[in-house]
Write a protein that holds these residues in place. Structure first.
Motif, PDB file in Angstrom:
ATOM      1  N   ARG A  59      18.685  13.565  45.416  1.00 52.00           N
ATOM      2  CA  ARG A  59      17.394  13.697  46.277  1.00 52.00           C
ATOM      3  C   ARG A  59      17.892  13.701  48.487  1.00 52.00           C
ATOM      4  NH1 ARG A  59      11.441  10.583  45.821  1.00 52.00           N
ATOM      5  NH2 ARG A  59      10.504  11.196  47.409  1.00 52.00           N
ATOM      6  N   SER A 106       8.586  13.012  49.813  1.00 53.88           N
ATOM      7  CA  SER A 106       7.407  12.343  49.352  1.00 53.88           C
ATOM      8  C   SER A 106       7.121  12.622  50.044  1.00 53.88           C
ATOM      9  CB  SER A 106       8.741  10.658  49.446  1.00 53.88           C
ATOM     10  OG  SER A 106       7.792   9.803  50.088  1.00 53.88           O
ATOM     11  N   ARG A 146       3.106  10.684  57.045  1.00 49.43           N
ATOM     12  CA  ARG A 146       2.604   9.641  57.959  1.00 49.43           C
ATOM     13  C   ARG A 146       2.453   8.865  58.394  1.00 49.43           C
ATOM     14  NH1 ARG A 146      -1.399   9.385  52.252  1.00 49.43           N
ATOM     15  NH2 ARG A 146       0.446   7.790  52.535  1.00 49.43           N
ATOM     16  N   SER A 190       5.186   8.124  41.148  1.00 47.14           N
ATOM     17  CA  SER A 190       4.404   9.263  41.855  1.00 47.14           C
ATOM     18  C   SER A 190       4.221  10.878  41.630  1.00 47.14           C
ATOM     19  CB  SER A 190       4.109   9.027  43.267  1.00 47.14           C
ATOM     20  OG  SER A 190       3.821   7.434  43.807  1.00 47.14           O
ATOM     21  N   LEU A 221      -9.162   7.291  41.760  1.00 49.69           N
ATOM     22  CA  LEU A 221      -6.997   7.963  42.029  1.00 49.69           C
ATOM     23  C   LEU A 221      -7.098   7.096  40.487  1.00 49.69           C
ATOM     24  CD1 LEU A 221      -4.458   7.633  44.517  1.00 49.69           C
ATOM     25  CD2 LEU A 221      -3.585   6.711  41.841  1.00 49.69           C
TER      26      LEU A 221
HETATM   27  C1  DP6 Z   1      -0.300   6.532  44.892  1.00 54.91           C
HETATM   28  O1  DP6 Z   1       4.766  11.201  46.056  1.00 54.91           O
HETATM   29  O2  DP6 Z   1       4.175  10.091  48.574  1.00 54.91           O
HETATM   30  O3  DP6 Z   1       1.185   6.135  47.581  1.00 54.91           O
HETATM   31  O4  DP6 Z   1       6.397   8.314  45.353  1.00 54.91           O
HETATM   32  O5  DP6 Z   1       6.343   7.016  47.245  1.00 54.91           O
HETATM   33  O6  DP6 Z   1       7.272   9.717  47.442  1.00 54.91           O
HETATM   34  P1  DP6 Z   1       6.224   7.832  46.558  1.00 54.91           P
HETATM   35  O7  DP6 Z   1       5.321   9.165  47.083  1.00 54.91           O
HETATM   36  P2  DP6 Z   1       4.234  10.251  47.350  1.00 54.91           P
HETATM   37  O8  DP6 Z   1       2.879  10.080  46.991  1.00 54.91           O
HETATM   38  C2  DP6 Z   1       2.284   8.632  47.402  1.00 54.91           C
HETATM   39  C3  DP6 Z   1       0.895   7.810  46.365  1.00 54.91           C
HETATM   40  C4  DP6 Z   1       0.160   7.007  46.679  1.00 54.91           C
HETATM   41  C5  DP6 Z   1      -1.106   7.766  48.092  1.00 54.91           C
HETATM   42  C6  DP6 Z   1      -0.545   7.856  49.212  1.00 54.91           C
HETATM   43  O9  DP6 Z   1      -0.185   7.055  49.806  1.00 54.91           O
HETATM   44  O10 DP6 Z   1      -1.355   8.470  49.990  1.00 54.91           O
END
Ligand code: DP6
Length: 333
Positions: A75, A143, A148, A197, A246
Protein backbone atom coordinates in the motif's frame (compact mmCIF):
# COMPACT_ATOMS: atom_id res chain seq x y z
CA UNK A 1 18.36 14.73 -1.99
CA UNK A 2 16.40 16.44 0.74
CA UNK A 3 15.33 14.54 3.85
CA UNK A 4 11.85 15.57 4.99
CA UNK A 5 9.92 14.90 8.18
CA UNK A 6 6.23 15.55 8.74
CA UNK A 7 4.05 15.31 11.85
CA UNK A 8 0.34 14.73 11.20
CA UNK A 9 -2.71 14.22 13.43
CA UNK A 10 -5.53 11.70 13.50
CA UNK A 11 -8.99 13.24 13.13
CA UNK A 12 -12.49 12.45 14.36
CA UNK A 13 -15.37 12.97 11.95
CA UNK A 14 -18.55 14.78 13.07
CA UNK A 15 -20.11 13.98 9.69
CA UNK A 16 -18.58 10.77 8.46
CA UNK A 17 -17.36 9.52 5.13
CA UNK A 18 -19.09 6.23 4.36
CA UNK A 19 -19.42 4.91 0.83
CA UNK A 20 -17.51 5.82 -2.33
CA UNK A 21 -18.86 6.74 -5.75
CA UNK A 22 -15.49 6.04 -7.39
CA UNK A 23 -13.22 3.41 -5.81
CA UNK A 24 -10.17 4.18 -7.91
CA UNK A 25 -10.22 7.94 -7.33
CA UNK A 26 -11.43 7.58 -3.71
CA UNK A 27 -14.34 9.92 -4.39
CA UNK A 28 -16.85 9.84 -1.52
CA UNK A 29 -20.64 9.72 -1.75
CA UNK A 30 -20.93 12.59 0.73
CA UNK A 31 -18.98 15.55 2.06
CA UNK A 32 -17.64 15.11 5.60
CA UNK A 33 -16.50 17.25 8.52
CA UNK A 34 -13.89 16.55 11.21
CA UNK A 35 -11.77 17.90 14.00
CA UNK A 36 -8.03 17.18 14.20
CA UNK A 37 -6.79 15.58 17.41
CA UNK A 38 -3.87 17.35 19.06
CA UNK A 39 -2.22 14.39 20.80
CA UNK A 40 -2.62 11.45 18.42
CA UNK A 41 0.21 11.95 15.95
CA UNK A 42 2.25 10.12 13.33
CA UNK A 43 5.78 11.30 12.48
CA UNK A 44 7.25 10.23 9.14
CA UNK A 45 10.69 10.86 7.60
CA UNK A 46 11.27 10.32 3.88
CA UNK A 47 14.42 10.44 1.79
CA UNK A 48 14.92 9.56 -1.89
CA UNK A 49 18.38 8.55 -3.11
CA UNK A 50 20.65 6.00 -4.80
CA UNK A 51 19.86 3.31 -2.25
CA UNK A 52 19.99 -0.42 -3.14
CA UNK A 53 16.30 -0.91 -2.47
CA UNK A 54 13.18 0.72 -1.06
CA UNK A 55 13.06 0.51 2.70
CA UNK A 56 9.99 1.17 4.87
CA UNK A 57 10.28 0.87 8.65
CA UNK A 58 7.53 1.48 11.16
CA UNK A 59 7.52 1.79 14.92
CA UNK A 60 4.16 1.19 16.50
CA UNK A 61 3.38 2.59 19.94
CA UNK A 62 5.74 1.16 22.61
CA UNK A 63 7.45 -1.16 20.11
CA UNK A 64 10.77 -1.14 18.24
CA UNK A 65 11.28 -0.40 14.53
CA UNK A 66 10.34 -3.22 12.17
CA UNK A 67 10.32 -3.61 8.39
CA UNK A 68 6.87 -3.10 6.93
CA UNK A 69 5.79 -6.20 5.02
CA UNK A 70 3.00 -7.73 2.96
CA UNK A 71 -0.10 -5.78 2.04
CA UNK A 72 0.82 -2.81 4.22
CA UNK A 73 4.16 -2.43 2.41
CA UNK A 74 2.41 -2.78 -0.96
CA UNK A 75 0.00 0.00 0.00
CA UNK A 76 2.86 2.38 0.86
CA UNK A 77 4.88 1.50 -2.26
CA UNK A 78 1.81 1.99 -4.41
CA UNK A 79 1.69 5.63 -3.25
CA UNK A 80 5.45 6.05 -3.79
CA UNK A 81 5.27 4.47 -7.27
CA UNK A 82 2.43 6.74 -8.30
CA UNK A 83 4.57 9.76 -7.45
CA UNK A 84 7.67 8.22 -9.10
CA UNK A 85 5.67 7.67 -12.28
CA UNK A 86 4.06 11.08 -12.22
CA UNK A 87 7.40 12.89 -11.89
CA UNK A 88 9.35 10.36 -13.94
CA UNK A 89 12.17 9.40 -11.60
CA UNK A 90 13.62 6.14 -10.31
CA UNK A 91 15.14 7.01 -6.97
CA UNK A 92 14.75 4.46 -4.20
CA UNK A 93 13.06 5.60 -1.04
CA UNK A 94 13.78 5.28 2.66
CA UNK A 95 10.79 5.81 4.97
CA UNK A 96 10.68 5.71 8.77
CA UNK A 97 7.37 6.25 10.53
CA UNK A 98 6.19 6.18 14.13
CA UNK A 99 2.95 6.62 16.03
CA UNK A 100 2.64 8.11 19.49
CA UNK A 101 -0.65 6.31 20.17
CA UNK A 102 -1.70 2.66 20.06
CA UNK A 103 -2.87 1.65 16.58
CA UNK A 104 -5.66 -0.50 18.00
CA UNK A 105 -7.07 2.22 20.23
CA UNK A 106 -9.96 3.13 17.97
CA UNK A 107 -8.33 6.28 16.67
CA UNK A 108 -7.96 6.34 12.90
CA UNK A 109 -4.20 5.77 12.70
CA UNK A 110 -4.34 5.47 8.93
CA UNK A 111 -5.49 9.10 8.61
CA UNK A 112 -2.43 10.41 10.45
CA UNK A 113 -0.13 7.86 8.77
CA UNK A 114 -1.19 8.50 5.17
CA UNK A 115 -1.37 12.28 5.52
CA UNK A 116 2.13 12.35 7.08
CA UNK A 117 3.48 10.04 4.37
CA UNK A 118 1.99 11.99 1.45
CA UNK A 119 3.18 15.37 2.69
CA UNK A 120 6.66 14.01 3.54
CA UNK A 121 7.03 12.47 0.04
CA UNK A 122 6.30 15.81 -1.64
CA UNK A 123 8.51 17.72 0.80
CA UNK A 124 11.39 15.30 0.14
CA UNK A 125 11.03 15.78 -3.61
CA UNK A 126 10.77 19.55 -3.10
CA UNK A 127 7.64 19.64 -5.24
CA UNK A 128 5.64 22.60 -3.98
CA UNK A 129 1.92 21.88 -3.71
CA UNK A 130 -0.84 24.14 -2.44
CA UNK A 131 -2.70 22.84 0.61
CA UNK A 132 -5.67 22.04 -1.64
CA UNK A 133 -3.49 20.01 -4.04
CA UNK A 134 -1.92 18.17 -1.12
CA UNK A 135 -5.34 17.19 0.26
CA UNK A 136 -6.22 15.75 -3.18
CA UNK A 137 -2.95 13.78 -3.32
CA UNK A 138 -3.56 12.52 0.22
CA UNK A 139 -7.10 11.44 -0.65
CA UNK A 140 -5.64 9.43 -3.55
CA UNK A 141 -3.41 7.56 -1.08
CA UNK A 142 -6.43 5.34 -0.44
CA UNK A 143 -7.31 6.47 3.06
CA UNK A 144 -9.84 9.14 2.11
CA UNK A 145 -10.28 10.50 5.62
CA UNK A 146 -6.52 11.21 5.70
CA UNK A 147 -7.10 14.27 3.48
CA UNK A 148 -8.89 15.89 6.44
CA UNK A 149 -5.67 15.67 8.52
CA UNK A 150 -3.82 18.12 6.24
CA UNK A 151 -5.58 21.45 7.05
CA UNK A 152 -5.75 22.91 10.60
CA UNK A 153 -8.49 22.63 13.21
CA UNK A 154 -12.04 21.93 12.00
CA UNK A 155 -12.02 20.59 8.45
CA UNK A 156 -14.47 20.02 5.59
CA UNK A 157 -13.84 17.43 2.86
CA UNK A 158 -15.89 18.40 -0.19
CA UNK A 159 -17.32 15.44 -2.05
CA UNK A 160 -16.87 17.23 -5.39
CA UNK A 161 -18.61 16.56 -8.70
CA UNK A 162 -18.87 13.43 -10.86
CA UNK A 163 -15.52 11.84 -11.61
CA UNK A 164 -13.62 15.11 -11.34
CA UNK A 165 -10.80 14.28 -8.93
CA UNK A 166 -9.77 17.92 -8.57
CA UNK A 167 -13.20 18.90 -7.23
CA UNK A 168 -12.90 16.72 -4.09
CA UNK A 169 -10.54 18.32 -1.57
CA UNK A 170 -10.34 19.37 2.08
CA UNK A 171 -10.05 22.81 3.67
CA UNK A 172 -10.01 24.33 7.14
CA UNK A 173 -13.49 25.49 8.17
CA UNK A 174 -12.30 27.04 11.45
CA UNK A 175 -8.87 27.33 13.09
CA UNK A 176 -7.65 25.40 16.15
CA UNK A 177 -8.39 28.21 18.61
CA UNK A 178 -11.93 28.83 17.29
CA UNK A 179 -13.59 26.59 19.91
CA UNK A 180 -12.00 24.75 22.82
CA UNK A 181 -13.61 21.35 22.25
CA UNK A 182 -12.32 17.98 23.39
CA UNK A 183 -12.66 14.40 22.19
CA UNK A 184 -12.84 12.09 25.20
CA UNK A 185 -12.14 8.68 23.70
CA UNK A 186 -13.53 5.84 25.76
CA UNK A 187 -11.73 2.61 24.84
CA UNK A 188 -13.72 -0.58 25.28
CA UNK A 189 -12.04 -2.74 22.65
CA UNK A 190 -8.47 -2.79 21.32
CA UNK A 191 -8.77 -5.66 18.87
CA UNK A 192 -8.36 -5.07 15.15
CA UNK A 193 -11.64 -4.48 13.33
CA UNK A 194 -12.93 -7.54 11.50
CA UNK A 195 -14.03 -5.62 8.43
CA UNK A 196 -11.83 -2.69 7.37
CA UNK A 197 -13.30 0.65 6.27
CA UNK A 198 -12.18 -0.03 2.70
CA UNK A 199 -14.54 -3.01 2.54
CA UNK A 200 -17.20 -1.15 4.57
CA UNK A 201 -17.34 1.66 1.98
CA UNK A 202 -17.93 -0.90 -0.76
CA UNK A 203 -20.80 -2.53 1.11
CA UNK A 204 -22.56 0.81 1.73
CA UNK A 205 -25.25 0.36 -0.88
CA UNK A 206 -28.78 -0.13 0.38
CA UNK A 207 -31.97 1.76 1.25
CA UNK A 208 -30.45 2.99 4.54
CA UNK A 209 -27.52 4.49 2.65
CA UNK A 210 -29.99 6.17 0.26
CA UNK A 211 -31.78 7.70 3.26
CA UNK A 212 -28.45 8.66 4.86
CA UNK A 213 -27.40 10.54 1.72
CA UNK A 214 -30.74 12.39 1.55
CA UNK A 215 -30.36 13.69 5.12
CA UNK A 216 -26.64 14.29 5.24
CA UNK A 217 -26.59 17.71 3.53
CA UNK A 218 -28.92 19.08 6.18
CA UNK A 219 -26.81 17.51 8.93
CA UNK A 220 -23.58 18.93 7.51
CA UNK A 221 -25.19 22.36 7.45
CA UNK A 222 -26.27 21.92 11.06
CA UNK A 223 -22.70 20.95 12.08
CA UNK A 224 -21.24 23.93 10.25
CA UNK A 225 -23.71 26.34 11.87
CA UNK A 226 -23.16 24.79 15.30
CA UNK A 227 -19.37 25.08 15.00
CA UNK A 228 -19.70 28.65 13.77
CA UNK A 229 -22.03 29.52 16.67
CA UNK A 230 -20.17 27.29 19.18
CA UNK A 231 -23.48 25.62 20.04
CA UNK A 232 -22.62 22.22 21.57
CA UNK A 233 -26.18 20.94 21.83
CA UNK A 234 -26.87 21.65 18.18
CA UNK A 235 -23.55 20.07 17.21
CA UNK A 236 -24.08 17.03 19.42
CA UNK A 237 -27.50 16.25 18.01
CA UNK A 238 -26.16 16.13 14.44
CA UNK A 239 -23.00 14.22 15.42
CA UNK A 240 -24.98 11.48 17.19
CA UNK A 241 -27.51 11.22 14.37
CA UNK A 242 -24.73 10.84 11.83
CA UNK A 243 -22.91 8.13 13.78
CA UNK A 244 -26.10 6.11 14.23
CA UNK A 245 -26.95 6.53 10.57
CA UNK A 246 -23.51 5.14 9.54
CA UNK A 247 -23.87 2.14 11.82
CA UNK A 248 -27.42 1.51 10.58
CA UNK A 249 -25.99 1.30 7.06
CA UNK A 250 -23.15 -0.97 8.22
CA UNK A 251 -25.47 -3.32 10.12
CA UNK A 252 -27.83 -3.61 7.15
CA UNK A 253 -25.06 -4.14 4.58
CA UNK A 254 -24.71 -7.49 2.82
CA UNK A 255 -23.08 -9.21 4.61
CA UNK A 256 -23.74 -7.05 7.68
CA UNK A 257 -20.98 -5.35 9.66
CA UNK A 258 -21.36 -4.97 13.41
CA UNK A 259 -18.72 -2.58 14.72
CA UNK A 260 -20.55 -1.74 17.97
CA UNK A 261 -20.87 -4.03 20.97
CA UNK A 262 -22.60 -4.12 24.37
CA UNK A 263 -19.88 -2.07 26.04
CA UNK A 264 -20.36 0.68 23.44
CA UNK A 265 -23.99 0.97 24.58
CA UNK A 266 -23.04 0.80 28.27
CA UNK A 267 -20.87 3.89 27.71
CA UNK A 268 -23.64 5.64 25.78
CA UNK A 269 -26.21 4.98 28.48
CA UNK A 270 -23.80 6.29 31.18
CA UNK A 271 -23.30 9.36 29.01
CA UNK A 272 -27.08 9.90 28.88
CA UNK A 273 -27.22 9.72 32.68
CA UNK A 274 -24.41 12.27 33.00
CA UNK A 275 -26.12 14.51 30.45
CA UNK A 276 -29.31 14.51 32.49
CA UNK A 277 -27.20 15.81 35.36
CA UNK A 278 -25.96 18.68 33.17
CA UNK A 279 -22.61 17.28 32.00
CA UNK A 280 -22.80 17.79 28.24
CA UNK A 281 -21.06 15.32 25.95
CA UNK A 282 -22.14 13.71 22.67
CA UNK A 283 -21.08 10.34 21.27
CA UNK A 284 -19.74 9.24 17.94
CA UNK A 285 -18.21 5.93 16.82
CA UNK A 286 -16.04 5.23 13.76
CA UNK A 287 -15.62 1.76 12.29
CA UNK A 288 -15.07 0.26 15.74
CA UNK A 289 -16.64 -0.19 19.19
CA UNK A 290 -14.87 2.66 21.00
CA UNK A 291 -16.83 5.78 21.86
CA UNK A 292 -15.59 9.30 21.11
CA UNK A 293 -17.30 11.89 23.29
CA UNK A 294 -17.32 15.44 21.98
CA UNK A 295 -17.55 18.02 24.76
CA UNK A 296 -16.33 21.42 25.88
CA UNK A 297 -12.76 21.15 27.11
CA UNK A 298 -13.81 22.48 30.51
CA UNK A 299 -15.95 19.33 31.03
CA UNK A 300 -13.43 16.81 29.66
CA UNK A 301 -11.71 15.97 32.97
CA UNK A 302 -15.00 15.34 34.74
CA UNK A 303 -16.33 13.18 31.90
CA UNK A 304 -13.03 11.26 31.78
CA UNK A 305 -13.20 10.58 35.51
CA UNK A 306 -16.85 9.43 35.42
CA UNK A 307 -16.51 7.26 32.31
CA UNK A 308 -13.40 5.50 33.59
CA UNK A 309 -15.68 3.96 36.21
CA UNK A 310 -18.06 2.33 33.71
CA UNK A 311 -17.54 -1.48 33.79
CA UNK A 312 -15.80 -2.71 30.62
CA UNK A 313 -13.95 0.56 29.98
CA UNK A 314 -10.24 -0.15 29.42
CA UNK A 315 -8.92 3.40 29.15
CA UNK A 316 -9.96 6.97 28.41
CA UNK A 317 -7.82 9.28 26.24
CA UNK A 318 -8.50 12.99 25.95
CA UNK A 319 -7.63 15.14 22.92
CA UNK A 320 -8.10 18.82 22.13
CA UNK A 321 -8.47 20.41 18.70
CA UNK A 322 -5.22 20.05 16.77
CA UNK A 323 -3.23 21.54 13.92
CA UNK A 324 -2.96 19.77 10.58
CA UNK A 325 0.11 18.13 8.99
CA UNK A 326 3.32 20.14 9.30
CA UNK A 327 7.00 19.77 8.34
CA UNK A 328 9.50 19.61 11.22
CA UNK A 329 13.28 19.41 11.46
CA UNK A 330 13.83 16.50 13.85
CA UNK A 331 14.29 13.60 11.43
CA UNK A 332 13.81 9.98 12.46
CA UNK A 333 17.06 8.82 10.77
C1 DP6 B 1 -15.68 5.44 9.67
O1 DP6 B 1 -11.23 4.75 4.21
O2 DP6 B 1 -10.69 6.99 5.27
O3 DP6 B 1 -13.60 6.56 9.98
O4 DP6 B 1 -9.79 2.62 6.79
O5 DP6 B 1 -8.76 4.42 8.13
O6 DP6 B 1 -8.16 4.17 5.72
P1 DP6 B 1 -9.19 3.97 6.78
O7 DP6 B 1 -10.32 4.99 6.54
P2 DP6 B 1 -11.17 5.63 5.43
O8 DP6 B 1 -12.61 5.59 6.11
C2 DP6 B 1 -12.90 6.24 7.30
C3 DP6 B 1 -14.24 5.89 7.76
C4 DP6 B 1 -14.68 6.44 9.10
C5 DP6 B 1 -15.43 7.76 8.94
C6 DP6 B 1 -14.60 9.01 8.76
O9 DP6 B 1 -13.53 9.16 9.36
O10 DP6 B 1 -15.11 9.88 8.05
Amino acid sequence: MKKATVVSPANIAFIKYWGRRNDKLILPQNSSFSMNLDKCLTTTTVEFGDFDKDEVLVKYFNQTYQNLEGMELDRVLCIVNRIRQKYDHNFKVKIYSENNFPAGAGIASSASAFSALTKALYEALEIPLTEKELTIETRLSGSGSACRSIPDGFVVWEKGKGDDSLSSYAYSFAPVDHWDLADVLVIVDTSRKLVGSFEGHQRAENEYQTARLVNIKKRLKQVQEAVRQKDLEKLGQAVEEDAISLHAVAMTSTPPIYYLNGRTFDVISSLFTLRKKGLLGYFTMDAGANVHIICERADAAKLTHKLKQVPGVLDVVCNRVGKGARAVNNHLF
